[in-house]
Scaffold this motif. Sequence first.
Motif, PDB file in Angstrom:
ATOM      1  N   UNK A 197       0.692  -1.165   0.011  1.00 40.85           N
ATOM      2  CA  UNK A 197      -0.235   0.122   0.018  1.00 40.85           C
ATOM      3  C   UNK A 197       0.866   1.134   0.060  1.00 40.85           C
ATOM      4  N   UNK A 198       1.780   1.323   0.849  1.00 41.95           N
ATOM      5  CA  UNK A 198       2.586   2.450   0.967  1.00 41.95           C
ATOM      6  C   UNK A 198       3.473   2.792  -0.287  1.00 41.95           C
ATOM      7  N   UNK A 199       4.027   1.709  -0.780  1.00 44.31           N
ATOM      8  CA  UNK A 199       4.584   2.127  -2.536  1.00 44.31           C
ATOM      9  C   UNK A 199       3.590   2.523  -3.447  1.00 44.31           C
ATOM     10  N   UNK A 200       2.416   2.086  -3.283  1.00 42.51           N
ATOM     11  CA  UNK A 200       1.262   2.272  -4.304  1.00 42.51           C
ATOM     12  C   UNK A 200       0.953   3.806  -3.994  1.00 42.51           C
ATOM     13  N   UNK A 201       0.729   4.193  -2.875  1.00 44.28           N
ATOM     14  CA  UNK A 201       0.492   5.359  -2.535  1.00 44.28           C
ATOM     15  C   UNK A 201       1.463   6.482  -2.884  1.00 44.28           C
ATOM     16  N   UNK A 202       2.548   6.431  -3.030  1.00 41.51           N
ATOM     17  CA  UNK A 202       3.841   7.062  -3.467  1.00 41.51           C
ATOM     18  C   UNK A 202       3.775   7.062  -4.907  1.00 41.51           C
ATOM     19  N   UNK A 203       3.592   6.003  -5.644  1.00 42.65           N
ATOM     20  CA  UNK A 203       3.392   5.873  -7.182  1.00 42.65           C
ATOM     21  C   UNK A 203       1.995   6.715  -7.483  1.00 42.65           C
ATOM     22  N   UNK A 204       0.910   6.545  -6.927  1.00 36.07           N
ATOM     23  CA  UNK A 204      -0.145   7.381  -7.176  1.00 36.07           C
ATOM     24  C   UNK A 204      -0.071   8.935  -7.090  1.00 36.07           C
ATOM     25  N   UNK A 205       0.780   9.214  -6.020  1.00 31.39           N
ATOM     26  CA  UNK A 205       0.852  10.728  -5.938  1.00 31.39           C
ATOM     27  C   UNK A 205       1.715  11.260  -7.315  1.00 31.39           C
ATOM     28  N   UNK A 206       2.600  10.459  -7.458  1.00 27.78           N
ATOM     29  CA  UNK A 206       3.485  10.839  -8.613  1.00 27.78           C
ATOM     30  C   UNK A 206       2.654  10.872  -9.825  1.00 27.78           C
ATOM     31  N   UNK A 207       1.949   9.835 -10.189  1.00 34.30           N
ATOM     32  CA  UNK A 207       1.040   9.973 -11.335  1.00 34.30           C
ATOM     33  C   UNK A 207       0.222  11.146 -11.166  1.00 34.30           C
ATOM     34  N   UNK A 208      -0.630  11.515 -10.152  1.00 43.42           N
ATOM     35  CA  UNK A 208      -1.607  12.548 -10.250  1.00 43.42           C
ATOM     36  C   UNK A 208      -0.695  14.121 -10.396  1.00 43.42           C
ATOM     37  N   UNK A 209       0.687  14.056  -9.913  1.00 49.62           N
ATOM     38  CA  UNK A 209       1.244  15.210 -10.075  1.00 49.62           C
ATOM     39  C   UNK A 209       1.735  15.303 -11.517  1.00 49.62           C
ATOM     40  N   UNK A 210       1.983  14.111 -12.351  1.00 48.54           N
ATOM     41  CA  UNK A 210       2.243  14.244 -13.717  1.00 48.54           C
ATOM     42  C   UNK A 210       1.122  14.922 -14.538  1.00 48.54           C
ATOM     43  N   UNK A 211      -0.219  14.626 -13.816  1.00 42.74           N
ATOM     44  CA  UNK A 211      -1.608  14.734 -14.637  1.00 42.74           C
ATOM     45  C   UNK A 211      -2.142  16.144 -14.278  1.00 42.74           C
ATOM     46  N   UNK A 212      -1.371  16.679 -13.576  1.00 40.37           N
ATOM     47  CA  UNK A 212      -1.934  17.951 -12.859  1.00 40.37           C
ATOM     48  C   UNK A 212      -1.345  19.131 -13.545  1.00 40.37           C
ATOM     49  N   UNK A 213      -2.028  19.472 -14.645  1.00 39.13           N
ATOM     50  CA  UNK A 213      -1.658  20.922 -15.413  1.00 39.13           C
ATOM     51  C   UNK A 213      -1.500  22.057 -15.044  1.00 39.13           C
ATOM     52  N   UNK A 214      -2.858  22.093 -13.834  1.00 40.29           N
ATOM     53  CA  UNK A 214      -2.707  23.393 -13.081  1.00 40.29           C
ATOM     54  C   UNK A 214      -1.333  23.496 -12.171  1.00 40.29           C
ATOM     55  N   UNK A 215      -0.840  22.649 -11.545  1.00 39.12           N
ATOM     56  CA  UNK A 215       0.139  22.703 -10.813  1.00 39.12           C
ATOM     57  C   UNK A 215       1.570  22.856 -11.945  1.00 39.12           C
ATOM     58  N   UNK A 216       1.466  22.223 -12.880  1.00 37.28           N
ATOM     59  CA  UNK A 216       2.522  22.665 -13.835  1.00 37.28           C
ATOM     60  C   UNK A 216       2.595  23.989 -14.245  1.00 37.28           C
ATOM     61  N   UNK A 217       1.482  24.497 -14.575  1.00 33.73           N
ATOM     62  CA  UNK A 217       1.371  25.783 -15.050  1.00 33.73           C
ATOM     63  C   UNK A 217       1.791  26.839 -13.860  1.00 33.73           C
ATOM     64  N   UNK A 218       1.616  26.433 -12.703  1.00 33.89           N
ATOM     65  CA  UNK A 218       1.864  27.222 -11.291  1.00 33.89           C
ATOM     66  C   UNK A 218       3.395  27.475 -11.466  1.00 33.89           C
ATOM     67  N   UNK A 219       4.080  26.395 -11.633  1.00 34.39           N
ATOM     68  CA  UNK A 219       5.578  26.642 -11.521  1.00 34.39           C
ATOM     69  C   UNK A 219       6.272  27.201 -12.661  1.00 34.39           C
ATOM     70  N   UNK A 220       5.458  27.643 -13.780  1.00 30.42           N
ATOM     71  CA  UNK A 220       5.990  28.237 -14.892  1.00 30.42           C
ATOM     72  C   UNK A 220       5.995  29.771 -14.683  1.00 30.42           C
ATOM     73  N   UNK A 221       7.098  30.032 -13.816  1.00 32.11           N
ATOM     74  CA  UNK A 221       7.333  31.549 -13.379  1.00 32.11           C
ATOM     75  C   UNK A 221       7.460  32.366 -14.579  1.00 32.11           C
ATOM     76  N   UNK A 222       7.868  32.129 -15.690  1.00 31.91           N
ATOM     77  CA  UNK A 222       8.253  32.727 -16.823  1.00 31.91           C
ATOM     78  C   UNK A 222       6.978  33.620 -17.432  1.00 31.91           C
ATOM     79  N   UNK A 223       5.805  32.971 -16.979  1.00 31.96           N
ATOM     80  CA  UNK A 223       4.600  33.460 -17.518  1.00 31.96           C
ATOM     81  C   UNK A 223       4.133  35.085 -16.765  1.00 31.96           C
ATOM     82  N   UNK A 224       4.873  35.012 -15.862  1.00 31.81           N
ATOM     83  CA  UNK A 224       4.668  36.607 -15.505  1.00 31.81           C
ATOM     84  C   UNK A 224       5.487  37.482 -16.222  1.00 31.81           C
ATOM     85  N   UNK A 225       4.880  38.527 -16.249  1.00 29.84           N
ATOM     86  CA  UNK A 225       5.575  39.797 -16.887  1.00 29.84           C
ATOM     87  C   UNK A 225       6.646  40.240 -16.368  1.00 29.84           C
ATOM     88  N   UNK A 226       7.647  40.774 -17.102  1.00 27.97           N
ATOM     89  CA  UNK A 226       8.802  41.376 -16.783  1.00 27.97           C
ATOM     90  C   UNK A 226       8.569  42.450 -15.431  1.00 27.97           C
TER      91      UNK A 226
END
Length: 463
Positions: A249-278
Amino acid sequence: MQTTPLFGLDRRNMLRIAAAGVMGATLPSLPIFAAESAQNRPVGFGKAKSVLIVLLSGGPSQLDTLDLKPEAPQEVRGEFQPISTKVPGISVCEHLPKLASQMERWAIVRTMAHQEHNHLLATHVALTGRPTPLPRGGSDLDRVESRNDFPNFAAALDFVRPRNDGIPSGVTLPNYLIEGPLTWPGQHGGFLGAKHDPWQINGDPSDKNFRIEALSMRDGVSLDRLQSRHQLLDDLNHGRHSLSGINTDSLRDQRDIAYKLLNSAKLAQAFEIGRESDETRERYGQNKFGQSLLLSRRMIEAGVPIVQATMGIVQTWDTHVDNWGKLKNRLLPELDQGLAALTDDLASSGKLDETLLIVMGEFGRTPKVSTLPGQTIPGRDHWAHAYSGLFAGAGIQGGQVLGQTDAKAAYPITNSWSPADVCSTIFNAIGVDSGATIYDPLNRPHHLLNGSVISNLYTGAST
């Protein structure tokens, strides 16, 4: 001494974290909550959707920032002068002019206090609200990070309020607190296990090449292909579990977390700080700390409930030498600029009303100026008996000062508040009931809200 590797956000380290997650497998899966009616909940309950902790690692001097004593002797008061703020009767350091102009947003707590004067032990206290567990048989002033630690705020929240939407309960940036063989305790899930660790970002958001590799898939791996692999692995693991009876269960939990993160377009965009204006990036300051605050704002907008932004690297505010030069030439101007831009943006978007901001170090500095052996430029040493913090947002009444220290800013002469009280204030603000409980590996219960909510922050009552 036991140390823990840095949690880099690449796929290899995801697997390393997954393996470590077994440590939390024996803990109870559900917290216990005390039934509380809305009428009995403390003031400020549920006011915040997110909490941003700005950690000033090393411990800033209260006497040179938020609790100046201009009437004290020279060897106590130091080199800086107080300036008036937008709120009559409240003054701050002359090198914090933007804070002075925004004082109606901020509450200063001048009587924060605890008993740990060592950086490592005090950091655990500050980030967990708990004393650092010490080795059996005596104390160890260099007690480093361990899975026997109490969980930090984000990890504890993840335990009592787990998520399944691909958004982590906590993000810490821009670096892990580690120096040589010493890794600061209080930075991860502690005895709750790696499953609950906050995301640790190790990188400089002001670098034009800043990118979070863990949120991007390898070339040739589409979303459909990732989903197919995930389903195949589920089927294989299910069959293996049925044949062997092994609990994965514990290893599966960690794998599922990684999978959800890779599917999270919202979070990925949040890290794209270059979207902010100069222009926006310039307002925060084109430096590691300013851009870390900007990235923190983006994490809050993406729905991350607890974000920790550290200013500088380990012990940046540890000003034993050249206290006033370091503060004047870099630390205070960067802090002043970054906080002003952050609160302006949160206020204009309406997010300040639902974001609790806390700015603090692990302790303060000694009232008496001293010069270390072999040095010629003076500074201040560690001091946990009285230090200052800033609070804003999510129902906090700005434009006030809580607590009063003596003539040397050495000890409180009114009520004081501990990191345990800060802990309770954080969880109360994000709507965690006072009966929430976590369990250590011996199955002993620990109330998550282990101090008193700093209700004066909301009521404005004098102390």
